[in-house]
Scaffold this motif. Structure first.
Motif, PDB file in Angstrom:
ATOM      1  N   PRO A  63       0.701  -1.133   0.017  1.00 40.22           N
ATOM      2  CA  PRO A  63       0.086  -0.026   0.164  1.00 40.22           C
ATOM      3  C   PRO A  63       0.808   1.120   0.132  1.00 40.22           C
ATOM      4  O   PRO A  63       0.305   2.168  -0.426  1.00 40.22           O
ATOM      5  CB  PRO A  63      -0.762  -0.118   1.412  1.00 40.22           C
ATOM      6  CG  PRO A  63      -0.205  -0.896   2.426  1.00 40.22           C
ATOM      7  CD  PRO A  63       0.637  -1.942   1.394  1.00 40.22           C
ATOM      8  N   SER A  64       2.085   1.406   0.700  1.00 40.56           N
ATOM      9  CA  SER A  64       2.707   2.412   0.601  1.00 40.56           C
ATOM     10  C   SER A  64       3.579   2.650  -0.647  1.00 40.56           C
ATOM     11  O   SER A  64       4.577   2.085  -0.857  1.00 40.56           O
ATOM     12  CB  SER A  64       3.776   2.469   1.966  1.00 40.56           C
ATOM     13  OG  SER A  64       2.759   2.173   3.134  1.00 40.56           O
ATOM     14  N   LYS A  65       3.046   3.869  -1.397  1.00 36.68           N
ATOM     15  CA  LYS A  65       4.100   4.290  -2.387  1.00 36.68           C
ATOM     16  C   LYS A  65       4.979   5.249  -2.323  1.00 36.68           C
ATOM     17  O   LYS A  65       4.669   6.082  -1.636  1.00 36.68           O
ATOM     18  CB  LYS A  65       3.114   4.469  -3.714  1.00 36.68           C
ATOM     19  CG  LYS A  65       1.714   3.778  -3.927  1.00 36.68           C
ATOM     20  CD  LYS A  65       1.882   2.429  -4.307  1.00 36.68           C
ATOM     21  CE  LYS A  65       0.668   1.410  -4.617  1.00 36.68           C
ATOM     22  NZ  LYS A  65      -0.396   1.672  -3.636  1.00 36.68           N
ATOM     23  N   TYR A  66       5.823   5.309  -3.036  1.00 36.82           N
ATOM     24  CA  TYR A  66       7.011   6.345  -3.192  1.00 36.82           C
ATOM     25  C   TYR A  66       7.660   6.410  -4.448  1.00 36.82           C
ATOM     26  O   TYR A  66       7.908   5.611  -5.202  1.00 36.82           O
ATOM     27  CB  TYR A  66       8.247   6.342  -1.919  1.00 36.82           C
ATOM     28  CG  TYR A  66       8.694   4.974  -2.111  1.00 36.82           C
ATOM     29  CD1 TYR A  66      10.095   4.849  -2.886  1.00 36.82           C
ATOM     30  CD2 TYR A  66       8.295   3.712  -1.645  1.00 36.82           C
ATOM     31  CE1 TYR A  66      10.666   3.762  -2.757  1.00 36.82           C
ATOM     32  CE2 TYR A  66       9.058   2.540  -1.766  1.00 36.82           C
ATOM     33  CZ  TYR A  66      10.179   2.567  -2.415  1.00 36.82           C
ATOM     34  OH  TYR A  66      11.072   1.284  -2.468  1.00 36.82           O
ATOM     35  N   TYR A  67       8.216   7.791  -4.504  1.00 31.63           N
ATOM     36  CA  TYR A  67       9.125   7.908  -5.929  1.00 31.63           C
ATOM     37  C   TYR A  67      10.704   7.347  -5.735  1.00 31.63           C
ATOM     38  O   TYR A  67      11.220   7.464  -4.732  1.00 31.63           O
ATOM     39  CB  TYR A  67       9.151   9.453  -6.467  1.00 31.63           C
ATOM     40  CG  TYR A  67       7.752   9.866  -6.920  1.00 31.63           C
ATOM     41  CD1 TYR A  67       7.522   9.427  -8.319  1.00 31.63           C
ATOM     42  CD2 TYR A  67       7.084  10.812  -6.201  1.00 31.63           C
ATOM     43  CE1 TYR A  67       6.324   9.852  -8.862  1.00 31.63           C
ATOM     44  CE2 TYR A  67       5.904  11.237  -6.875  1.00 31.63           C
ATOM     45  CZ  TYR A  67       5.591  10.777  -8.032  1.00 31.63           C
ATOM     46  OH  TYR A  67       4.269  11.200  -8.692  1.00 31.63           O
ATOM     47  N   LYS A  68      11.035   6.385  -6.783  1.00 29.44           N
ATOM     48  CA  LYS A  68      12.312   6.010  -6.780  1.00 29.44           C
ATOM     49  C   LYS A  68      13.163   7.052  -7.691  1.00 29.44           C
ATOM     50  O   LYS A  68      12.741   7.201  -8.602  1.00 29.44           O
ATOM     51  CB  LYS A  68      12.439   4.842  -7.299  1.00 29.44           C
ATOM     52  CG  LYS A  68      11.494   3.623  -6.564  1.00 29.44           C
ATOM     53  CD  LYS A  68      11.229   2.245  -7.458  1.00 29.44           C
ATOM     54  CE  LYS A  68      12.613   1.607  -7.462  1.00 29.44           C
ATOM     55  NZ  LYS A  68      12.173   0.301  -7.994  1.00 29.44           N
ATOM     56  N   GLY A  69      14.434   7.091  -7.073  1.00 28.70           N
ATOM     57  CA  GLY A  69      15.231   8.074  -7.962  1.00 28.70           C
ATOM     58  C   GLY A  69      15.267   9.618  -7.883  1.00 28.70           C
ATOM     59  O   GLY A  69      14.132  10.029  -7.325  1.00 28.70           O
ATOM     60  N   GLU A  70      15.774  10.388  -8.230  1.00 29.68           N
ATOM     61  CA  GLU A  70      15.799  11.698  -8.335  1.00 29.68           C
ATOM     62  C   GLU A  70      15.005  12.475  -9.526  1.00 29.68           C
ATOM     63  O   GLU A  70      14.701  13.537  -9.210  1.00 29.68           O
ATOM     64  CB  GLU A  70      17.220  12.509  -8.265  1.00 29.68           C
ATOM     65  CG  GLU A  70      18.045  11.973  -6.819  1.00 29.68           C
ATOM     66  CD  GLU A  70      19.367  12.890  -6.976  1.00 29.68           C
ATOM     67  OE1 GLU A  70      19.793  13.557  -8.001  1.00 29.68           O
ATOM     68  OE2 GLU A  70      20.289  12.695  -5.973  1.00 29.68           O
ATOM     69  N   ASP A  71      14.684  11.808 -10.382  1.00 31.85           N
ATOM     70  CA  ASP A  71      13.804  12.351 -11.409  1.00 31.85           C
ATOM     71  C   ASP A  71      12.398  12.076 -11.278  1.00 31.85           C
ATOM     72  O   ASP A  71      11.651  12.403 -11.920  1.00 31.85           O
ATOM     73  CB  ASP A  71      14.288  11.540 -12.772  1.00 31.85           C
ATOM     74  CG  ASP A  71      14.097   9.914 -12.737  1.00 31.85           C
ATOM     75  OD1 ASP A  71      13.698   9.367 -11.406  1.00 31.85           O
ATOM     76  OD2 ASP A  71      14.337   9.354 -13.661  1.00 31.85           O
ATOM     77  N   TYR A  72      12.039  11.350 -10.197  1.00 30.81           N
ATOM     78  CA  TYR A  72      10.698  11.271  -9.877  1.00 30.81           C
ATOM     79  C   TYR A  72       9.744  10.564 -10.988  1.00 30.81           C
ATOM     80  O   TYR A  72       8.503  11.034 -11.163  1.00 30.81           O
ATOM     81  CB  TYR A  72      10.162  12.448  -9.401  1.00 30.81           C
ATOM     82  CG  TYR A  72      10.501  13.175  -8.185  1.00 30.81           C
ATOM     83  CD1 TYR A  72      10.278  12.729  -6.710  1.00 30.81           C
ATOM     84  CD2 TYR A  72      11.775  14.138  -8.432  1.00 30.81           C
ATOM     85  CE1 TYR A  72      10.694  13.295  -5.757  1.00 30.81           C
ATOM     86  CE2 TYR A  72      12.319  14.596  -7.133  1.00 30.81           C
ATOM     87  CZ  TYR A  72      11.727  14.341  -5.778  1.00 30.81           C
ATOM     88  OH  TYR A  72      12.401  14.731  -4.628  1.00 30.81           O
ATOM     89  N   ARG A  73      10.413   9.766 -11.714  1.00 25.60           N
ATOM     90  CA  ARG A  73       9.665   9.121 -12.604  1.00 25.60           C
ATOM     91  C   ARG A  73       9.145   7.752 -12.442  1.00 25.60           C
ATOM     92  O   ARG A  73       8.012   7.296 -12.452  1.00 25.60           O
ATOM     93  CB  ARG A  73      10.301   9.153 -13.827  1.00 25.60           C
ATOM     94  CG  ARG A  73      10.686  10.356 -14.653  1.00 25.60           C
ATOM     95  CD  ARG A  73      11.798  10.096 -15.790  1.00 25.60           C
ATOM     96  NE  ARG A  73      11.018   9.538 -16.516  1.00 25.60           N
ATOM     97  CZ  ARG A  73      10.371   9.803 -17.680  1.00 25.60           C
ATOM     98  NH1 ARG A  73       9.981  11.172 -17.828  1.00 25.60           N
ATOM     99  NH2 ARG A  73       9.875   9.200 -18.659  1.00 25.60           N
TER     100      ARG A  73
END
Length: 212
Positions: A63-73
């Motif tokens: 359930p917990s989502k997050y952006y991976k990396g510095e480009d937020y893609r």
């Protein structure tokens, strides 16, 4: 400054991904839990080589989502953290209960519960707390929950095949930790079978053959 942390209950909605079709010809239903950083729709591709008629795969989504990396893609996800672990565990297990109830799985099929990496902790906790009589419990590249005891798992019968799979080059496990974990798992699950593959911290599809 005075702060108070309070608790509230509410309804929420989450997705999950399936592969193939659940029919009268389905022999095996796989409930598979991905590791940290995955999304279920990508993780489920690891099971594409299984026979499509005989195997139906269900991949719950952390359930917990997050952006991976510095480009937020790219987007990743996580099942649990050390923050409010008990509450979050209960939430996740109820979510899994809802999936299983919704899928209306026939008792004539073989249920395979598989956890990879962080997903091992979810798979094991769900089986233990719900006393699930599955055909196989498969743990890949992950640690077994510390709070579970032999008594929590005593309901499992000899018909349940239990397998632990680890990559020989897995950078997240030191040899000393592996030895201790094996010893503990053998005490908790005497019938456990340990297997390895030549890779690292990964799910090797070839190791899924002949699991039970």
């Amino acid at each position: 400054m005075s702060t108070t942390e309070k608790e509230i209950s509410y309804s929420t909605t989450n997705t999950y991904t399936t592969l193939n079709n659940l029919t009268s010809r389905t022999k095996n239903v796989w409930l598979v839990f991905h590791g940290i950083g995955y999304l279920s729709r990508y993780f489920i591709r690891s099971f594409e080589n299984l026979d499509k008629t005989e195997n139906y795969i269900i991949a719950p989504q952390a359930p917990s989502k997050y952006y991976k990396g510095e480009d937020y893609r790219r987007v990743g996800s996580s099942w649990l953290t050390r923050e409010n672990t008990s509450i979050e565990t209960d939430n996740v297990l109820r979510y899994i209960d809802s999936i299983v109830a919704s899928e209306n799985i026939s008792e004539d099929t073989h249920l395979v519960v598989l956890g990879y990496s962080q997903g091992v902790s979810i798979a094991a906790r769900w089986v233990a707390t719900r006393k699930v009589q599955c055909k196989a419990l498969v743990m890949i590249s992950g640690g077994f929950p510390k709070e579970l005891t032999k008594e929590n798992l005593s309901f499992l019968t000899e018909t349940t095949k239990i397998t632990h799979i680890l990559g020989e080059k897995d950078p997240y496990f030191k040899i000393e930790e592996i030895i201790e974990e094996k010893k503990r798992l053998q005490e908790l699950l005497p019938r456990i079978n340990f297997r390895t593959h030549s890779g690292g911290h990964e799910l090797d599809p070839k190791t899924l053959i002949n699991l039970y």
